[in-house]
Write a protein that holds these residues in place. Structure first.
Motif, PDB file in Angstrom:
ATOM      1  N   ASN A 337       0.846  -1.197   0.000  1.00  0.00           N
ATOM      2  CA  ASN A 337       0.000   0.000   0.000  1.00  0.00           C
ATOM      3  C   ASN A 337       0.884   1.251   0.000  1.00  0.00           C
ATOM      4  OD1 ASN A 337       0.939   0.212   2.622  1.00  0.00           O
ATOM      5  ND2 ASN A 337      -0.997  -0.330   3.567  1.00  0.00           N
ATOM      6  N   SER A 338       0.256   2.411   0.147  1.00  0.00           N
ATOM      7  CA  SER A 338       1.025   3.654   0.047  1.00  0.00           C
ATOM      8  C   SER A 338       2.086   3.729   1.146  1.00  0.00           C
ATOM      9  CB  SER A 338       0.090   4.855   0.122  1.00  0.00           C
ATOM     10  OG  SER A 338      -0.619   4.825   1.323  1.00  0.00           O
ATOM     11  N   HIS A 341       5.181   1.876   0.040  1.00  0.00           N
ATOM     12  CA  HIS A 341       5.967   2.666  -0.910  1.00  0.00           C
ATOM     13  C   HIS A 341       6.731   3.794  -0.217  1.00  0.00           C
ATOM     14  CE1 HIS A 341       2.645   1.131  -3.750  1.00  0.00           C
ATOM     15  NE2 HIS A 341       3.684   0.336  -3.797  1.00  0.00           N
ATOM     16  N   ARG A 342       6.069   4.429   0.717  1.00  0.00           N
ATOM     17  CA  ARG A 342       6.755   5.507   1.451  1.00  0.00           C
ATOM     18  C   ARG A 342       7.951   4.960   2.226  1.00  0.00           C
ATOM     19  NH1 ARG A 342       1.547   7.524   3.030  1.00  0.00           N
ATOM     20  NH2 ARG A 342       1.831   6.478   5.018  1.00  0.00           N
ATOM     21  N   LEU A 373       5.398   3.951  -9.794  1.00  0.00           N
ATOM     22  CA  LEU A 373       4.173   4.307  -9.090  1.00  0.00           C
ATOM     23  C   LEU A 373       3.383   5.333  -9.887  1.00  0.00           C
ATOM     24  CD1 LEU A 373       5.521   4.554  -5.426  1.00  0.00           C
ATOM     25  CD2 LEU A 373       4.201   2.698  -6.442  1.00  0.00           C
ATOM     26  N   GLU A 378      -0.307   5.278  -8.816  1.00  0.00           N
ATOM     27  CA  GLU A 378      -0.314   5.037  -7.378  1.00  0.00           C
ATOM     28  C   GLU A 378       0.398   6.180  -6.653  1.00  0.00           C
ATOM     29  OE1 GLU A 378       0.006   0.690  -6.022  1.00  0.00           O
ATOM     30  OE2 GLU A 378       1.037   0.696  -7.954  1.00  0.00           O
ATOM     31  N   ASP A 379       0.401   7.340  -7.309  1.00  0.00           N
ATOM     32  CA  ASP A 379       1.122   8.483  -6.747  1.00  0.00           C
ATOM     33  C   ASP A 379       0.154   9.587  -6.344  1.00  0.00           C
ATOM     34  OD1 ASP A 379       0.333   9.059  -9.332  1.00  0.00           O
ATOM     35  OD2 ASP A 379       1.966  10.484  -9.653  1.00  0.00           O
ATOM     36  N   ASP A 381      -0.867  10.342  -3.409  1.00  0.00           N
ATOM     37  CA  ASP A 381      -0.750  10.615  -1.995  1.00  0.00           C
ATOM     38  C   ASP A 381       0.316  11.708  -1.809  1.00  0.00           C
ATOM     39  OD1 ASP A 381      -0.552  10.316   0.712  1.00  0.00           O
ATOM     40  OD2 ASP A 381       0.604   8.449   0.642  1.00  0.00           O
ATOM     41  N   LEU A 384       3.594  10.721  -0.178  1.00  0.00           N
ATOM     42  CA  LEU A 384       4.582  10.057  -1.015  1.00  0.00           C
ATOM     43  C   LEU A 384       5.490  11.102  -1.664  1.00  0.00           C
ATOM     44  CD1 LEU A 384       4.968   7.032  -2.325  1.00  0.00           C
ATOM     45  CD2 LEU A 384       4.177   8.223  -4.351  1.00  0.00           C
TER      46      LEU A 384
END
Length: 516
Positions: A337-338, A341-342, A373, A378-379, A381, A384
């Motif tokens: 999930n985010s 990635h972070r 991403l 998926e970017d 956020d 991020l």
DNA sequence: TTAGGGTTAG
């Protein structure tokens, strides 16, 4: 029942056979699409309602609750307003409940509250449930005054508060450490013959643990045994986490073993708590060992488990292992999930500066993940982006950071106060104080209020580059706005003064006992 | 015959 797609084909078959469609069938089909997480398909059925002259009913709308699950809050609200305004349907209890819950769980407390008041004007009056939704949301926002006002409103309107109402309020008070108010509310609750249950008890235990009073919590737990409220898995997990927060992972582990002795099966949260505890104490081997034990005990590691392990690996700099764990996650683990990635990006950037020695190419690795991403959309956020911008700044790539920042407006993702603070820090590190100041103006123009961090970053920038007269002017503005030096700035300042005592003459305000 | 709801742990 599965397989769900067969519902769709059955529906098609019925249409081909000319079997007339009614509202029940359409609602079942819409619900089915929602269960398949295909809100788009569900939505596309609405015109059939209109074309076939089948009226939309409250069930149709409520079935679309998936709209909230997929974070399409705006679509859901637009539809709700349209249906109500054009009197296509009159919302009932269930419909209000669905919308209020969807809104409150996604942080739209204001909107939830206004719906509560809208209900009061209509024929469907709010009940205890509806009040509880709003009260809990207000408590989660740490807005205890408003929550208590609503409790009083309930009493005035003869809508009886229940145990859940009080549990939400108690949780809010405990999380803010307002123990006196808690005592008042607790006796009020008992006076109304509403008695605490295991949830109330767990809320309290957790509150004590978060304050570092884990022994008190454990003592409290032991006292209650055999007196009606038995500790459950949540109680044990809260206490374990309390010990981990204080760095006492071995004590947490003992609780874990006691729990197993009492035949309470640890769940994935128990494991995650311990893995986090070990990771924070740099005991990664222990954490990895626990990860292995999860499946042996019939549980399954989830995304949080993997995220926690990754964090632990980065703490000790085991980047190769982190990459392997992430690869394992992609091939046969839970969906990243985010937060995953972070964590990865933060880790890669953190060790970006040692890459010259090890030739890892970690900044490139981070950017390549970031680009993937972006391609996968998926970017979305801002957090991020904050990680990426910060990572680039800290690795001496201010230009790249700036272009990532500029790109935010192109994709319509507004920077938050952290984004601005990160850019300002980046400029200050390089001594580009004018650029930093223009970023401050930009943030104010975009109605993003600077916070204490913003001002402290500037002060450290002025100190670092010996801009003492500018710092004086700036300090005045800072004090006017009610901000003050934080611990990091104070430490920085002490070092500067130690090396160059004349700073105290250049900034006489530092002598005065005001809020600096 | 179709729909929803509130509280606690990572």
């Amino acid at each position: 029942m599965s397989p769900l797609p067969s519902v769709v084909s059955l529906f098609r078959e019925m249409r081909i056979l000319g079997i007339p469609i009614n509202e029940f069938m359409l609602n079942i089909l819409i619900n089915n699409y929602c269960l398949m997480h295909r809100v788009d398909c569900a939505f596309s059925l609405l015109p059939i309602h209109l074309k076939s002259g089948i009226p939309l009913n409250v069930v149709t709308f409520t079935t679309l609750r998936e709209l909230f699950a997929e974070n399409k809050v705006t679509d859901a609200v637009v539809l709700f307003k349209k249906l109500v305004r054009e009197k296509i349907l009159e919302p009932n209890e269930v419909m209000y409940g669905t919308v209020m819950n969807g809104l409150s769980k996604r942080g739209h407390t204001e909107k939830t509250l206004s719906l509560l008041h809208l209900m009061e004007q209509g024929s469907t009056k709010p009940d205890t449930f509806k009040y509880n939704i709003v009260i809990d949301a207000l408590c989660k926002d740490r807005n205890l005054d408003a929550a208590i006002n609503l409790l009083n409103e309930m009493k005035q309107k003869n809508i009886p508060p229940d145990r859940v109402t009080y549990n939400s309020l108690i949780d809010g008070l405990c999380k803010l450490g307002l123990w006196e108010k808690f005592k008042t509310l607790f006796s009020e609750m008992v006076n109304l013959n509403i008695y605490p249950n295991v949830n109330t008890f767990n809320i309290l235990i957790d509150g004590l643990c978060k304050e570092g009073k884990v022994e008190d919590a454990e003592e409290g737990m032991k006292c209650r045994v055999g007196k009606g409220v038995e500790p459950d898995i949540i109680t044990y997990n809260a206490i374990m986490d309390g010990y981990c927060l204080r760095g006492q992972v071995d004590r947490a582990r003992r609780i874990f073993d006691i729990m197993i002795d009492k035949c309470i099966e640890p769940d994935i949260i128990s494991y995650n708590v311990l893995i986090n505890g070990y990771g924070k104490k740099k005991k990664v081997a222990k954490a990895m060992q626990l990860l292995g034990e999860i499946s042996q005990r019939g549980s399954k590691p989830n995304t949080v488990t993997y995220n926690t392990i990754l964090q632990g690996l980065f703490v000790v700099g085991r980047i190769g292992d982190a990459k392997r764990v992430y690869a394992e996650m992609l091939s046969r683990g839970p969906v990243p999930n985010s937060s995953t990635h972070r964590t990865l990006l933060k880790g890669y950037f953190r060790y970006g500066l040692v890459e010259v020695y090890f030739r890892y190419g970690l900044v490139e690795e981070a950017m390549s993940l970031f680009n993937k991403l972006k391609i996968n959309r998926e970017d979305t956020d801002i957090e991020l982006y904050n990680v990426v911008i910060n990572g680039l700044c800290k690795n001496g790539k201010l230009d790249e950071a700036q272009s990532v920042f500029e790109n935010l407006s192109l994709i319509g993702l507004p920077p938050d106060v952290r984004t601005y603070n990160t850019m300002i820090t980046g400029f200050c590190i390089q001594g580009l104080l004018d650029e930093a100041k223009s970023m401050l103006r930009k943030m104010e123009k975009n109605r993003c209020l600077p916070n204490n961090v913003t001002y402290n970053v500037f002060v450290q920038g002025f100190l670092k580059w010996s801009k003492f007269s500018e710092m004086r002017t700036f300090m005045k503005e800072m004090a006017d706005r009610g901000f003050s030096f934080d611990a990091s700035t104070a430490g920085f300042l002490l070092n500067v003064v130690r090396e160059n005592p004349s700073v105290l003459d250049m900034i006489p305000e530092l002598h005065s006992k005001n809020n600096y």
